[in-house]
Scaffold this motif. Structure first.
Motif, mmCIF file in Angstrom:
data_model
loop_
_atom_site.group_PDB
_atom_site.id
_atom_site.type_symbol
_atom_site.label_atom_id
_atom_site.label_comp_id
_atom_site.label_asym_id
_atom_site.label_seq_id
_atom_site.Cartn_x
_atom_site.Cartn_y
_atom_site.Cartn_z
ATOM 1 N N ILE A 122 5.111 4.222 8.767
ATOM 2 C CA ILE A 122 5.268 3.288 7.652
ATOM 3 C C ILE A 122 3.948 2.893 7.093
ATOM 4 N N TYR A 123 3.040 2.022 8.184
ATOM 5 C CA TYR A 123 1.857 1.714 7.800
ATOM 6 C C TYR A 123 0.918 2.804 7.106
ATOM 7 N N ASP B 229 -1.975 4.864 2.465
ATOM 8 C CA ASP B 229 -2.321 5.886 1.436
ATOM 9 C C ASP B 229 -1.831 5.554 -0.073
ATOM 10 N N GLU B 230 -0.570 4.831 -0.117
ATOM 11 C CA GLU B 230 -0.008 4.379 -1.624
ATOM 12 C C GLU B 230 -0.897 3.338 -2.002
ATOM 13 N N GLU B 231 -1.875 2.656 -1.214
ATOM 14 C CA GLU B 231 -2.762 1.644 -1.540
ATOM 15 C C GLU B 231 -1.857 0.256 -1.657
ATOM 16 N N ARG B 232 -0.747 0.308 -1.078
ATOM 17 C CA ARG B 232 -0.045 -0.898 -1.262
ATOM 18 C C ARG B 232 -0.342 -1.920 -0.167
ATOM 19 N N VAL B 233 -0.734 -1.599 0.981
ATOM 20 C CA VAL B 233 -1.632 -2.427 1.900
ATOM 21 C C VAL B 233 -3.101 -1.979 2.112
ATOM 22 N N ASN B 234 -4.154 -2.911 2.437
ATOM 23 C CA ASN B 234 -5.343 -2.618 2.329
ATOM 24 C C ASN B 234 -6.020 -3.513 3.814
ATOM 25 N N ASN C 274 -2.109 -11.183 3.662
ATOM 26 C CA ASN C 274 -1.487 -9.909 4.530
ATOM 27 C C ASN C 274 -0.193 -10.201 4.826
ATOM 28 N N ARG C 275 0.222 -11.274 5.158
ATOM 29 C CA ARG C 275 1.416 -11.902 5.682
ATOM 30 C C ARG C 275 2.460 -11.549 4.155
ATOM 31 N N ALA C 276 1.794 -12.119 3.193
ATOM 32 C CA ALA C 276 2.647 -12.047 1.728
ATOM 33 C C ALA C 276 2.817 -10.692 1.324
ATOM 34 N N GLN D 30 -3.305 -3.221 12.955
ATOM 35 C CA GLN D 30 -2.924 -4.124 14.007
ATOM 36 C C GLN D 30 -2.331 -5.639 13.017
ATOM 37 N N ALA D 31 -3.168 -5.798 12.130
ATOM 38 C CA ALA D 31 -2.792 -7.050 11.276
ATOM 39 C C ALA D 31 -1.127 -6.566 10.795
ATOM 40 N N PHE D 32 -1.050 -5.373 10.217
ATOM 41 C CA PHE D 32 0.268 -5.081 9.940
ATOM 42 C C PHE D 32 1.305 -4.930 10.804
ATOM 43 N N ARG D 33 1.066 -4.455 12.008
ATOM 44 C CA ARG D 33 2.129 -4.698 13.213
ATOM 45 C C ARG D 33 2.500 -5.991 13.666
ATOM 46 N N ARG D 34 1.410 -6.728 13.616
ATOM 47 C CA ARG D 34 1.471 -8.232 13.912
ATOM 48 C C ARG D 34 2.598 -8.781 13.136
ATOM 49 N N HIS D 35 2.520 -8.442 11.698
ATOM 50 C CA HIS D 35 3.318 -8.881 10.757
ATOM 51 C C HIS D 35 4.410 -8.439 10.566
ATOM 52 N N VAL D 36 4.753 -7.241 10.950
ATOM 53 C CA VAL D 36 6.137 -6.569 10.986
ATOM 54 C C VAL D 36 6.914 -6.980 12.320
#
Length: 118
Positions: A52-53, A58-63, A28-30, A67-73
């Motif tokens: 953004i998330y 929706d574009e299937e660029r993150v899955n 996820n970090r990568a 919470q994980a996305f926000r933590r990394h951002v």
């Protein structure tokens, strides 16, 4: 001699290699690292981390979870380090080590010190 991924930055190439054989958290970090330029631009344009998330999901660029996305951002782009919880006894010790008579705020001293004037 050119590398087949010469258009991608070193960070993007590292992120791509990490996505092939990493535990989920590192994967996820990568992904966030690989998308950081786009995420940074969207943040600079005023978009929320949630907007953004949702778009990247929706574009299937993150899955992975928001919470994980926000933590990394927060950690990688916004410079907000993960707050570590302190043991409750540390707070008690800190409070009891301060003298009770210490005044807070400004105390006027009419006698000027030579060090302060130089």
């Amino acid at each position: 001699m050119s590398h087949p991924h010469s258009d991608a930055s070193l960070s993007e190439r590292i992120a791509a290699s990490q996505t092939k054989s990493s535990p989920t958290s590192h994967l996820n970090r990568a992904k966030v690292l690989a998308l950081r330029a786009e995420i940074r631009q969207a943040l600079d344009d005023g978009w929320s981390v949630l907007a953004i998330y949702k778009t990247l999901l929706d574009e299937e660029r993150v899955n992975f979870s928001y919470q994980a996305f926000r933590r990394h951002v927060n950690g990688l782009l916004l410079g907000k380090a993960k707050a570590r919880k302190r043991p409750s006894h540390t707070t008690t010790i800190t409070q009891t080590t301060q003298p009770a008579s210490t005044a807070t705020g400004f105390t006027f001293n009419p006698q000027a010190k030579k060090e302060d004037l130089i």
